[in-house]
Design a protein around this motif. Sequence first.
Motif, PDB file in Angstrom:
ATOM      1  N   ILE A   1       0.843  -1.195   0.000  1.00  0.00           N
ATOM      2  CA  ILE A   1       0.000   0.000   0.000  1.00  0.00           C
ATOM      3  C   ILE A   1       0.875   1.241   0.000  1.00  0.00           C
ATOM      4  O   ILE A   1       1.837   1.334   0.753  1.00  0.00           O
ATOM      5  CB  ILE A   1      -0.914   0.040   1.251  1.00  0.00           C
ATOM      6  CG1 ILE A   1      -1.781  -1.213   1.316  1.00  0.00           C
ATOM      7  CG2 ILE A   1      -1.788   1.270   1.243  1.00  0.00           C
ATOM      8  CD1 ILE A   1      -2.596  -1.311   2.567  1.00  0.00           C
TER       9      ILE A   1
ATOM     10  N   SER B   1       0.974   4.302   1.429  1.00  0.00           N
ATOM     11  CA  SER B   1       0.260   4.958   2.527  1.00  0.00           C
ATOM     12  C   SER B   1       0.904   6.253   2.996  1.00  0.00           C
ATOM     13  O   SER B   1       0.335   6.951   3.831  1.00  0.00           O
ATOM     14  CB  SER B   1       0.144   3.994   3.718  1.00  0.00           C
ATOM     15  OG  SER B   1       1.432   3.604   4.160  1.00  0.00           O
TER      16      SER B   1
ATOM     17  N   SER C   1      -3.963   6.253   8.468  1.00  0.00           N
ATOM     18  CA  SER C   1      -3.120   5.086   8.242  1.00  0.00           C
ATOM     19  C   SER C   1      -3.863   3.805   8.609  1.00  0.00           C
ATOM     20  O   SER C   1      -3.791   2.802   7.886  1.00  0.00           O
ATOM     21  CB  SER C   1      -1.833   5.204   9.073  1.00  0.00           C
ATOM     22  OG  SER C   1      -1.007   4.089   8.880  1.00  0.00           O
TER      23      SER C   1
ATOM     24  N   SER D   1      -6.188   3.060   5.843  1.00  0.00           N
ATOM     25  CA  SER D   1      -5.485   2.556   4.662  1.00  0.00           C
ATOM     26  C   SER D   1      -5.054   1.106   4.834  1.00  0.00           C
ATOM     27  O   SER D   1      -5.254   0.275   3.950  1.00  0.00           O
ATOM     28  CB  SER D   1      -4.244   3.418   4.379  1.00  0.00           C
ATOM     29  OG  SER D   1      -4.592   4.755   4.147  1.00  0.00           O
TER      30      SER D   1
ATOM     31  N   TYR E   1      -8.094  -1.555   2.982  1.00  0.00           N
ATOM     32  CA  TYR E   1      -7.321  -2.666   2.416  1.00  0.00           C
ATOM     33  C   TYR E   1      -8.093  -3.978   2.536  1.00  0.00           C
ATOM     34  O   TYR E   1      -8.266  -4.714   1.556  1.00  0.00           O
ATOM     35  CB  TYR E   1      -5.966  -2.777   3.119  1.00  0.00           C
ATOM     36  CG  TYR E   1      -5.126  -3.938   2.642  1.00  0.00           C
ATOM     37  CD1 TYR E   1      -4.310  -3.817   1.523  1.00  0.00           C
ATOM     38  CD2 TYR E   1      -5.156  -5.157   3.307  1.00  0.00           C
ATOM     39  CE1 TYR E   1      -3.538  -4.881   1.079  1.00  0.00           C
ATOM     40  CE2 TYR E   1      -4.386  -6.224   2.871  1.00  0.00           C
ATOM     41  CZ  TYR E   1      -3.588  -6.085   1.767  1.00  0.00           C
ATOM     42  OH  TYR E   1      -2.835  -7.139   1.328  1.00  0.00           O
TER      43      TYR E   1
ATOM     44  N   LEU F   1      -6.268  -2.659  -4.316  1.00  0.00           N
ATOM     45  CA  LEU F   1      -6.046  -1.297  -3.842  1.00  0.00           C
ATOM     46  C   LEU F   1      -4.834  -0.715  -4.552  1.00  0.00           C
ATOM     47  O   LEU F   1      -3.745  -1.284  -4.514  1.00  0.00           O
ATOM     48  CB  LEU F   1      -5.824  -1.308  -2.330  1.00  0.00           C
ATOM     49  CG  LEU F   1      -5.819   0.050  -1.627  1.00  0.00           C
ATOM     50  CD1 LEU F   1      -7.164   0.730  -1.748  1.00  0.00           C
ATOM     51  CD2 LEU F   1      -5.446  -0.120  -0.165  1.00  0.00           C
TER      52      LEU F   1
ATOM     53  N   TYR G   1      -3.838   2.842  -4.341  1.00  0.00           N
ATOM     54  CA  TYR G   1      -3.189   3.645  -3.321  1.00  0.00           C
ATOM     55  C   TYR G   1      -4.198   4.054  -2.266  1.00  0.00           C
ATOM     56  O   TYR G   1      -5.405   4.109  -2.516  1.00  0.00           O
ATOM     57  CB  TYR G   1      -2.477   4.868  -3.904  1.00  0.00           C
ATOM     58  CG  TYR G   1      -3.351   5.847  -4.646  1.00  0.00           C
ATOM     59  CD1 TYR G   1      -4.122   6.806  -3.977  1.00  0.00           C
ATOM     60  CD2 TYR G   1      -3.386   5.855  -6.035  1.00  0.00           C
ATOM     61  CE1 TYR G   1      -4.905   7.713  -4.657  1.00  0.00           C
ATOM     62  CE2 TYR G   1      -4.167   6.761  -6.734  1.00  0.00           C
ATOM     63  CZ  TYR G   1      -4.927   7.686  -6.041  1.00  0.00           C
ATOM     64  OH  TYR G   1      -5.716   8.582  -6.726  1.00  0.00           O
ATOM     65  N   ALA G   2      -3.697   4.306  -1.090  1.00  0.00           N
ATOM     66  CA  ALA G   2      -4.520   4.778   0.021  1.00  0.00           C
ATOM     67  C   ALA G   2      -3.629   5.658   0.878  1.00  0.00           C
ATOM     68  O   ALA G   2      -3.290   5.317   2.005  1.00  0.00           O
ATOM     69  CB  ALA G   2      -5.094   3.614   0.814  1.00  0.00           C
ATOM     70  N   GLY G   3      -3.227   6.765   0.310  1.00  0.00           N
ATOM     71  CA  GLY G   3      -2.347   7.685   1.010  1.00  0.00           C
ATOM     72  C   GLY G   3      -3.114   8.897   1.478  1.00  0.00           C
ATOM     73  O   GLY G   3      -3.803   9.539   0.684  1.00  0.00           O
TER      74      GLY G   3
ATOM     75  N   VAL H   1      -8.196   7.517  -1.825  1.00  0.00           N
ATOM     76  CA  VAL H   1      -8.209   6.076  -2.042  1.00  0.00           C
ATOM     77  C   VAL H   1      -8.551   5.813  -3.499  1.00  0.00           C
ATOM     78  O   VAL H   1      -9.441   6.455  -4.067  1.00  0.00           O
ATOM     79  CB  VAL H   1      -9.261   5.381  -1.141  1.00  0.00           C
ATOM     80  CG1 VAL H   1      -9.423   3.918  -1.520  1.00  0.00           C
ATOM     81  CG2 VAL H   1      -8.877   5.506   0.319  1.00  0.00           C
TER      82      VAL H   1
END
Length: 711
Positions: A292, A294, A651, A654, A659, A669, A671-673, A677
């Motif tokens: 990920i 993140s 976090s 994410s 996730y 997934l 990205y999940a920063g 998302v």
Amino acid sequence: MKKLDTNNRYYWETKCIAYLHDPIDKALYIPGHTYRAQKIADVLGFQMPNEEFYKQADSIASGFERGQFPGYRKDESSSGAVSFFSEPKITHPISKHNPFNIELPEKYKSMEAGKAADMINDNIVAFLRKEFEKKQSKNHPAYIKEVFSYIHFALRVLLSENNIGELGAFWHKLPADTRIPDHSIWNHNALTSAIYSCIHLSGSYKKVGMMVFSIGPVQSFISTARKLRDFWTGSIILSWLAFEGIRWVMENLGPDHVLYPSLVDQPLVNTYLNRNISSINVDLWDEQPKQIASLPNKFVFLLPVNSMEYCAIEIKNFILQKWQELKEMSFNYLTYNYPANQNNKKSHLKRMFDRQMDNFWEFRWAGIRLVELDDQEIFNSLLPEDVISAPLEISNLFENISKKKGWRHYSTGQLYPVSHSLAQAVLASSKAKRIVNRAEEPGEKCVQCGEFEVLHDIPHRGGEPVQVYMNNIRDFWRRAGSDKALDLKDNERLCSICYTKRIAYRLFQKDKDHILNKIFREIEKYPSTTYMSLFNFFKRKGITDEDKKIKEAEKRHNKEEITDTDNRDRYYAILLMDGDKMGDLVGGKNIDALWETVLHPTILKKLKNSESGIDSIYTRTWNAIFNNKKPSVRKRLLSPAMHSAISEALSDFSLYGVYSIVEKHEGKLIYAGGDDVCAVMPVDTVLQAAMEAVSYTHLRAHETSLHLVCR
């Protein structure tokens, strides 16, 4: 431009001591906490000096997170102390939740608080003594530096996992101050050690600074992708480069200096710690999701003012060094089979890689000195009134208490929101002027990004027909396309940057020492959008074997003659989620918590009651806040602990929220920063996944976008 002088034992030893000034068990019983701090320090090999050593930094750090409270008195009615053992509660730093009641183990309920605190402290000391008996010599060159990482990152996890004192996961949340239990002892101690180090390096508490550092471009680097894996790889690379910038801060100033994002439980940080705390030899967080992106592209940290330019340049160069290493890996992979008599072709390709990749990234930073009340004229002229008024009014109220009591008031604490807004405003203003470090690209452009010239190994000479240039490109990509790892379509030709993104998974797989190796190790069978589209088909046909699913997807991807799929099998979904006005939350505008909601009910009741017996200057001051006509004054001020809470919540979402939701519904997934998302989903599962993700975060429906895409 002053260089940092931190590569020595003294710097890291004093940082450890400043961090340990309050024992991690302080909230359990305030009296005697200095003695308990020394017992912990003894095991780690430190002698705690008198409190003047860290008092200035401690006072400033306290100002960031708290206010002015009455202290302990034997007379209960006039005492401002709160017994955690009598009423164990924590409050929420952002939302207006009621205080959370903490259930202490049964054996402590009948025990005197001081005795229970001593018992738990003895358990900590025994645990540490056993831990450090196994460690390498304390004369190891990196020992003290690694001890600091152990204290800051690993200790809370180990105390929790080993259930020391039967407190379990509560070790992560033990408050720094029982009167305002919305921030942990880890938050306060880290802030104290970071401020102490800045004072030590700069020579004055007036020279503690804050820097915001960002890397771009973000969207164009991630979104210029054909394959799903390209999209994901771009997000991972950007998150990794941000980590490398943060890593420089960790290694040269300390991880405690990073205010945002929180580094706790971040996959890349944990991988780095497992690899680099050699003399401590910890091995944590192995079960954590790692695939990920993140970490956001922007981070905030404390530093000495007189070393700002030095730090910014060094961070930039450190990130570029890592990017250059990736460039060399990519170039060497492409030219591995070139014979010696074709060095001229390799030289031309090298020039293309250098031209396109050396100046690709835009680095921006803004550094300021933390502002004080004396700087009012300056920040009044630079920031809007709604940013300034509440912190200014609260700081003046608390300064009145300090004047009456004869204390030194450090206004940098209450004015943290002003400092943060000023740094962000300076950074934002710099974006109005675009940085252009590269010349216009000639020739045929990359089919993926449309910006850079496609790679080829024979330079086009002046006067030659265009057809010669085109033939050279065609021949180059015919040869390059024989590498199945590239998975090129017909006539798909890439620039050096898009080529690097396409082949990066193979490069990281081959380099076992790279921090991204573990992330890419199992990525050979990365799902394609065709695979996602066939979710309904797999269900109809009862296909559950993963290898068979991949083969069926490859047949359709390669346009082989297939008759058993229908029109529904030609679609996949993209799930995009974006937190509503998350920037305003990080900036403190959307915080719902009030001063009333973050205080412990016991002290709140006393402060509200002018007849409670505590000094009237406190009741007058706090009621001026509680009953203020301005909602912004009644709100809890933005602080570093809030930034940690926001970052850790994002976090957590994410890594463990979105996730698992996406994986459960057979999506991928990307990205999940931060609050962004992006996931690719089967059409049949995306709506349910979106609803679950929205429910997890309490986001409103208009913050989620669904896109159907025909493959």
